[in-house]
Scaffold this motif. Structure first.
Motif, PDB file in Angstrom:
ATOM      1  N   GLY A 183       0.835  -1.210   0.000  1.00 16.71           N
ATOM      2  CA  GLY A 183       0.000   0.000   0.000  1.00 16.71           C
ATOM      3  C   GLY A 183       0.866   1.254   0.000  1.00 16.71           C
ATOM      4  N   CYS A 184       0.215   2.409   0.004  1.00 14.34           N
ATOM      5  CA  CYS A 184       0.967   3.672   0.010  1.00 14.34           C
ATOM      6  C   CYS A 184       0.137   4.737   0.715  1.00 14.34           C
ATOM      7  CB  CYS A 184       1.273   4.119  -1.421  1.00 14.34           C
ATOM      8  SG  CYS A 184       2.232   5.650  -1.477  1.00 14.34           S
ATOM      9  N   ASN A 185       0.805   5.481   1.596  1.00 11.34           N
ATOM     10  CA  ASN A 185       0.089   6.494   2.387  1.00 11.34           C
ATOM     11  C   ASN A 185       0.039   7.863   1.742  1.00 11.34           C
ATOM     12  OD1 ASN A 185      -0.910   5.086   4.456  1.00 11.34           O
ATOM     13  ND2 ASN A 185       0.716   5.572   5.921  1.00 11.34           N
ATOM     14  N   ILE A 186       0.725   8.026   0.604  1.00 12.85           N
ATOM     15  CA  ILE A 186       0.797   9.362   0.013  1.00 12.85           C
ATOM     16  C   ILE A 186      -0.551   9.709  -0.629  1.00 12.85           C
ATOM     17  CG2 ILE A 186       2.109  10.860  -1.568  1.00 12.85           C
ATOM     18  CD1 ILE A 186       3.853   9.839   0.726  1.00 12.85           C
ATOM     19  N   GLY A 187      -1.228   8.688  -1.148  1.00 15.50           N
ATOM     20  CA  GLY A 187      -2.613   8.856  -1.602  1.00 15.50           C
ATOM     21  C   GLY A 187      -2.814   9.863  -2.716  1.00 15.50           C
ATOM     22  N   CYS A 188      -2.014   9.788  -3.777  1.00  9.01           N
ATOM     23  CA  CYS A 188      -2.210  10.689  -4.918  1.00  9.01           C
ATOM     24  C   CYS A 188      -3.576  10.386  -5.554  1.00  9.01           C
ATOM     25  CB  CYS A 188      -1.084  10.506  -5.926  1.00  9.01           C
ATOM     26  SG  CYS A 188       0.524  10.826  -5.179  1.00  9.01           S
ATOM     27  N   SER A 189      -4.204  11.438  -6.073  1.00  7.04           N
ATOM     28  CA  SER A 189      -5.621  11.299  -6.430  1.00  7.04           C
ATOM     29  C   SER A 189      -5.856  10.480  -7.694  1.00  7.04           C
ATOM     30  CB  SER A 189      -6.235  12.686  -6.612  1.00  7.04           C
ATOM     31  OG  SER A 189      -5.654  13.291  -7.742  1.00  7.04           O
ATOM     32  N   PHE A 190      -4.784  10.164  -8.434  1.00  4.46           N
ATOM     33  CA  PHE A 190      -4.919   9.444  -9.701  1.00  4.46           C
ATOM     34  C   PHE A 190      -4.396   8.018  -9.617  1.00  4.46           C
ATOM     35  CE2 PHE A 190      -1.116  12.044  -9.342  1.00  4.46           C
ATOM     36  CZ  PHE A 190      -0.155  11.058  -9.376  1.00  4.46           C
ATOM     37  N   CYS A 191      -3.851   7.624  -8.453  1.00  2.94           N
ATOM     38  CA  CYS A 191      -3.036   6.405  -8.400  1.00  2.94           C
ATOM     39  C   CYS A 191      -3.742   5.262  -7.674  1.00  2.94           C
ATOM     40  CB  CYS A 191      -1.711   6.706  -7.701  1.00  2.94           C
ATOM     41  SG  CYS A 191      -0.705   5.239  -7.448  1.00  2.94           S
ATOM     42  N   ALA A 192      -3.783   4.115  -8.333  1.00  2.00           N
ATOM     43  CA  ALA A 192      -4.463   2.945  -7.760  1.00  2.00           C
ATOM     44  C   ALA A 192      -3.745   2.451  -6.504  1.00  2.00           C
ATOM     45  CB  ALA A 192      -4.530   1.831  -8.805  1.00  2.00           C
ATOM     46  N   SER A 193      -2.413   2.615  -6.461  1.00  2.00           N
ATOM     47  CA  SER A 193      -1.668   2.128  -5.288  1.00  2.00           C
ATOM     48  C   SER A 193      -2.113   2.821  -4.011  1.00  2.00           C
ATOM     49  CB  SER A 193      -0.173   2.385  -5.464  1.00  2.00           C
ATOM     50  OG  SER A 193       0.323   1.626  -6.519  1.00  2.00           O
ATOM     51  N   GLY A 194      -2.467   4.096  -4.151  1.00  3.35           N
ATOM     52  CA  GLY A 194      -2.844   4.865  -2.972  1.00  3.35           C
ATOM     53  C   GLY A 194      -4.244   4.529  -2.461  1.00  3.35           C
ATOM     54  N   LEU A 195      -4.981   3.718  -3.213  1.00  5.78           N
ATOM     55  CA  LEU A 195      -6.324   3.328  -2.756  1.00  5.78           C
ATOM     56  C   LEU A 195      -6.239   2.441  -1.531  1.00  5.78           C
ATOM     57  CD1 LEU A 195      -8.113   2.516  -6.134  1.00  5.78           C
ATOM     58  CD2 LEU A 195      -8.778   4.280  -4.490  1.00  5.78           C
ATOM     59  N   MET A 222       9.514   1.911  -8.808  1.00  6.91           N
ATOM     60  CA  MET A 222       8.330   2.700  -9.166  1.00  6.91           C
ATOM     61  C   MET A 222       7.045   1.906  -9.001  1.00  6.91           C
ATOM     62  SD  MET A 222       9.196   4.778 -12.591  1.00  6.91           S
ATOM     63  CE  MET A 222      10.651   5.784 -12.800  1.00  6.91           C
ATOM     64  N   GLY A 223       7.101   0.807  -8.280  1.00  7.76           N
ATOM     65  CA  GLY A 223       5.880   0.048  -8.030  1.00  7.76           C
ATOM     66  C   GLY A 223       5.117   0.701  -6.881  1.00  7.76           C
ATOM     67  N   THR A 224       4.253  -0.070  -6.251  1.00  3.27           N
ATOM     68  CA  THR A 224       3.485   0.482  -5.140  1.00  3.27           C
ATOM     69  C   THR A 224       4.413   0.946  -4.017  1.00  3.27           C
ATOM     70  OG1 THR A 224       1.669  -0.992  -5.654  1.00  3.27           O
ATOM     71  CG2 THR A 224       1.712  -0.070  -3.424  1.00  3.27           C
ATOM     72  N   GLY A 225       4.066   2.095  -3.436  1.00  2.94           N
ATOM     73  CA  GLY A 225       4.810   2.565  -2.265  1.00  2.94           C
ATOM     74  C   GLY A 225       5.664   3.774  -2.559  1.00  2.94           C
ATOM     75  N   GLU A 226       6.005   4.478  -1.491  1.00  4.71           N
ATOM     76  CA  GLU A 226       6.910   5.628  -1.601  1.00  4.71           C
ATOM     77  C   GLU A 226       8.277   5.164  -1.088  1.00  4.71           C
ATOM     78  OE1 GLU A 226       7.313   8.768  -2.818  1.00  4.71           O
ATOM     79  OE2 GLU A 226       9.233   8.441  -1.851  1.00  4.71           O
ATOM     80  N   PRO A 227       9.244   4.964  -1.996  1.00  2.15           N
ATOM     81  CA  PRO A 227      10.537   4.403  -1.573  1.00  2.15           C
ATOM     82  C   PRO A 227      11.233   5.216  -0.483  1.00  2.15           C
ATOM     83  CG  PRO A 227      10.574   5.029  -3.914  1.00  2.15           C
ATOM     84  CD  PRO A 227       9.172   5.150  -3.458  1.00  2.15           C
TER      85      PRO A 227
HETATM   86 FE1  SF4 Z   1       1.411   8.626  -5.104  1.00  2.00          FE
HETATM   87 FE2  SF4 Z   1       3.481   7.073  -5.817  1.00  2.00          FE
HETATM   88 FE3  SF4 Z   1       2.019   6.468  -3.646  1.00  2.00          FE
HETATM   89 FE4  SF4 Z   1       0.938   6.209  -6.058  1.00  2.00          FE
HETATM   90  S1  SF4 Z   1       2.671   5.053  -5.247  1.00  2.00           S
HETATM   91  S2  SF4 Z   1      -0.043   7.127  -4.251  1.00  2.00           S
HETATM   92  S3  SF4 Z   1       1.897   7.889  -7.159  1.00  2.00           S
HETATM   93  S4  SF4 Z   1       3.281   8.273  -3.955  1.00  2.00           S
END
Ligand code: SF4
Ligand code: SAH
Length: 340
Positions: free
Chosen positions: A109-121, A154-159
């Motif tokens: 998952g990813c906590n950054i939650g960008c509004s266009f990104c499926a990972s952030g769901l 560049m996969g799911t997550g904020e490195p």
């Molecule tokens: Fe944003 Fe990257 Fe996280 Fe997607 S993976 S919500 S683009 S920070």
């Protein structure tokens, strides 16, 4: 018991020395693991019996299992892995003329939650360990019977939200005693965690840095990426300039083209103004539509117009071709479908 794929050469050397063995054996162990693909310490015949016994009682080889995979007609392969605690993560293998590039996931998952990104769901559940990142490369190489020559983080997550493990992961895949993926063939992408960009510029790693920009004004960027409220463009650009000055390396800005959102000529001009004079190039990315969001990818003509405008205004740019469009290749899509 610890998964041995968590160890960098240096950390393994330290462990060996602390336990009364020779540092040099770490290279031999890495050679068995990474060059000869051996998964049994007792088969490591050039190290002492005592060391083999020590390793067997301290380490496992762990595993991640392929849960599903999808093959695209353009050679892209997408893998969904099941981790030992049941969580699902994905990796995408892309075939380029210059080699095989693997997109690696760094967090569940990813906590950054960008509004266009499926990972952030799916909110971040936890960071991946070094081993879980290394094993993505190893498993894909085995399944696809290829050598991964390039890694994009560049996969799911904020490195940069899993900074220490990601740095160790880079060490392992880059090590001449392990996977030997050249630093210049490794790219790390961040949504713009400013203090970590500064820290990264001190690492003296030759890997490529990519910044997910997606908008040239604070107003629009904050709508797309709420991290912009924490690290607005002024702070972000300052840290990137510091990075470029310190490392003498060119930085990449990623810019997804979203129809009628950030793709006007005015935005192209604002983007050129923002980046003018910086050693950088812009990677224009075609948006992979996500069912849950209403964003659409910019049509080809408009994308080309945006691209030409940047070039005309002296900004280096590439318009990336789409990969794996027929297989949910957008970041996080496959996992989202299996999890929600
Ligand atoms: Fe944003 Fe990257 Fe996280 Fe997607 S993976 S919500 S683009 S920070
Ligand atoms: N969290 C990091 C790295 C993972 S995302 C970051 O944001 O940079 C890697 C890249 O994929 C980012 O530039 C991100 O904006 C982009 N991306 C996310 N969803 C996408 C989609 N549906 N289509 C195209 N690119 C997407």
């Amino acid at each position: 018991m610890k998964n041995i794929f968590n160890e960098t050469l240096e950390s393994l050397e330290n462990t060996l020395v602390e336990s009364g063995f020779k540092a040099f054996s770490a290279r031999q162990i890495f050679d068995w693991m990474y060059k000869k693909d051996i998964r049994d310490f007792y088969e490591m015949t050039n190290i002492s019996k005592d060391l083999r016994a020590f390793l067997s009682s301290h380490y496992t080889f762990g595993n991640i299992d392929i849960f599903t995979k999808q093959y695209s007609s353009d050679g892209t392969r997408k893998y969904l892995f099941k981790l030992s605690d049941g969580h699902l993560i994905e990796s995408v293998l892309m075939a380029h003329d210059y080699g095989k590039s693997l997109c690696i996931t760094t967090q569940v998952g990813c906590n950054i939650g960008c509004s266009f990104c499926a990972s952030g769901l799916l909110k971040k559940i936890r960071n991946l360990s070094v081993a879980e990142m290394v094993m993505q490369v190893l498993e894909v190489q085995k399944e696809a019977k290829v050598r991964v020559s390039h890694v994009v983080i560049m996969g799911t997550g904020e490195p940069f939200d899993n900074y220490d493990n990601v740095m160790k992961f880079i060490d392992v895949i880059n090590s001449p005693y392990a996977l030997e993926i050249g630093a210049r063939h490794i790219t790390i992408s961040t949504s713009g965690i400013v203090p970590k960009i500064v820290q990264f510029s001190e690492e003296s790693k030759q890997v490529n840095l990519a910044i997910s920009l997606h908008a040239p004004t604070n107003e629009l960027r904050s709508k797309l990426m709420k991290i912009n409220d924490v690290y607005p463009l002024e702070a972000l650009m300052k840290s990137v300039k510091q990075y470029v000055a310190k490392t003498n390396r060119r930085v990449t800005f990623e810019y997804i083209l979203l129809q009628d959102i950030n793709d006007s000529i005015e935005y192209a001009d604002a983007l050129s103004d923002l980046l003018r004079g910086l050693n950088c190039y812009v990677n224009l990315i075609r948006y992979n539509a996500v069912d849950e969001f209403s964003y659409e990818p910019t049509e080809e003509d408009s994308a080309n117009r945006f691209y030409q405008r940047l070039l005309k205004r002296g900004i280096q740019a590439t318009l990336r071709r789409e990969m794996g469009a027929d297989i949910d290749a957008a970041c996080g899509q496959l996992r989202t479908k299996k999890t929600i």
